[in-house]
Design an enzyme around this catalytic site. Structure first.
Site, PDB file in Angstrom:
ATOM      1  N   ALA A   1       4.309  17.570  73.094  1.00  0.00           N
ATOM      2  CA  ALA A   1       3.538  16.525  73.759  1.00  0.00           C
ATOM      3  C   ALA A   1       2.968  17.137  75.028  1.00  0.00           C
ATOM      4  O   ALA A   1       3.713  17.704  75.839  1.00  0.00           O
ATOM      5  CB  ALA A   1       4.428  15.323  74.107  1.00  0.00           C
ATOM      6  N   GLU A   2       1.654  17.041  75.209  1.00  0.00           N
ATOM      7  CA  GLU A   2       1.025  17.758  76.318  1.00  0.00           C
ATOM      8  C   GLU A   2       1.416  17.224  77.685  1.00  0.00           C
ATOM      9  O   GLU A   2       1.122  17.844  78.712  1.00  0.00           O
ATOM     10  CB  GLU A   2      -0.500  17.794  76.173  1.00  0.00           C
TER      11      GLU A   2
END
Length: 403
Positions: free
Chosen positions: A215-216
């Site tokens: 997840a960025e």
């Protein structure tokens, strides 16, 4: 000023590190680099642009184009920490670290609000995320309510509300895209998935294949939704602000580190949605002129990473019947020559993003012909010598019904 999410983090980090500027591939070859993004529209309702973004300087390093980005210093930086000590050392928890360390570094003055403040020496030096040298003042937070914007759980009063259940409830072309996208996963891959169909594909990972989802916003080892409302944790969310869990061996990190992984080509596969894709691999998926514009998020960073594989999932044609796969995109680009593969409800195309041979039809949905694909596609394409089906629909349907 609209800026890619990863670029914002990198610019702030650069400011704190004393670097005047950085080069990044994000946005190269798009309206972001060339200039012209609407900043202010005319007030007369005409949708004419009063103020547009200026062009940015670009430079070639090898065969890759990069955009010059100035550092982003702040006069005052305000951050929220989980723990602080009396020397100003800060510890963040879970994905709440996000851009906080980068923000703190960028400020001439940094003010930190902390859920708890402990005496110097109580924090292990190895657990400190932002050293006190960057922090000028620490304030004990009097209100620590953490609102969960998108509460997601895998069960609710015995009813399955998980992504698996939702994916299994989908049928037709969307289900075909979800299950075909899952075939892109190879054992050992680090993967970033966009919202919607790409995320749902993670519910159909082939047997014997283990991947790690990134997840960025700062989590590697993304797990499923929490089992119950009570297990939901506001400090563990994905990039879509949904509550999540982490798997064994997961790690959390800052926004700048997250996009360093992406920009450096360490994330093996990105799957995301699209509005349009061109024959040479251009992608448009972040803006429709004249509509409300919130920004490009991290998509420009994700698709521009050198060496990464980019797969786009989308309906083959728009709801109004217009082509979405074109000779040239008519919408502003997210990335120039970045797409490796297109998975639609009708077929699979491979893109020659580094050359000039265009699209190749490599798989087709059951019941369709090549002529059906040509009618639904707004550009010419080649056809593979062998054209297998996207899925064995009969076998796949049996697996789906079995859950």
């Amino acid at each position: 000023e609209l800026t890619p999410q990863g670029t914002i983090a990198a610019r702030m980090h650069a400011a704190g590190a004393g670097m005047p500027a950085i080069f990044t591939p994000a946005g190269a070859g798009t309206i972001y680099a060339k200039g012209g993004i609407p900043i202010k529209y005319a007030s007369d309702g005409s949708h004419n642009v009063d103020i547009a973004s200026p062009p940015r300087e670009t430079r070639l390093f090898g065969k890759q184009e990069y955009v010059l980005e100035a550092a982003l210093p702040a006069d005052v930086a305000i951050v929220k920490a989980w723990k602080a000590d009396t020397r100003g050392n800060l510890v963040f928890r879970g994905t709440s670290r996000n851009a906080n360390p980068d923000v703190g570094m960028s400020g001439k003055v940094c003010i930190a609000e902390a859920e708890m403040i402990v005496p110097a020496g109580e924090l292990d030096p190895d657990e400190i995320h932002l050293p006190g040298i960057y922090v000028d003042k620490v304030i004990l937070a009097s209100v620590n309510e953490k609102r969960i914007e998108r509460l997601k759980v895998s069960s609710n009063n015995g009813e399955d509300d998980s992504g698996t259940a939702k994916a299994q409830a989908i049928s037709g072309g969307r289900a075909r895209m979800i299950k075909r996208a899952a075939k892109e996963f190879k054992d050992g891959m680090y993967v970033n998935l966009g919202i919607g169909i790409p995320t749902m594909a993670s519910n159909f990972i082939p047997p014997g294949v283990h991947i790690e989802l990134q997840a960025e916003n700062g989590l590697m080892g993304l797990g499923p939704y929490p089992s119950t409302h009570g297990e939901a944790d506001a400090d563990y969310i994905n990039a879509g602000k949904e509550t999540v869990t982490s798997i064994k061996g997961a790690s959390t990190f800052s926004s700048s580190d997250s996009f360093n992984m992406i920009r450096g080509g360490h994330v093996d596969l990105t799957i995301l949605g699209g509005l349009q894709v061109s024959a040479n691999g251009d992608l448009a998926n972040w803006i429709i002129p004249g509509r409300l514009l919130k920004g490009m998020g991290g998509a420009m960073d994700l698709v521009s990473a050198p060496g990464a594989k980019v797969v786009v999932t989308m309906d083959h044609v728009a709801k109004n019947g217009k082509h979405k796969i074109l000779s040239e995109c008519s919408l502003p680009l997210t990335g120039h020559r970045v797409v490796d593969r297109i998975i639609t409800d009708m077929c699979v195309f491979d893109c020659d993003k580094g050359g000039d041979s265009g699209l190749k039809l490599v798989e087709i949905a059951a019941g369709l012909t090549v002529e059906d694909i040509r009618e639904a596609t707004g550009c010419e394409f080649r056809v593979a010598s062998e054209l297998p089906l996207m899925l064995d629909e009969t076998e796949d349907e049996e697996k789906l019904l079995q859950g």
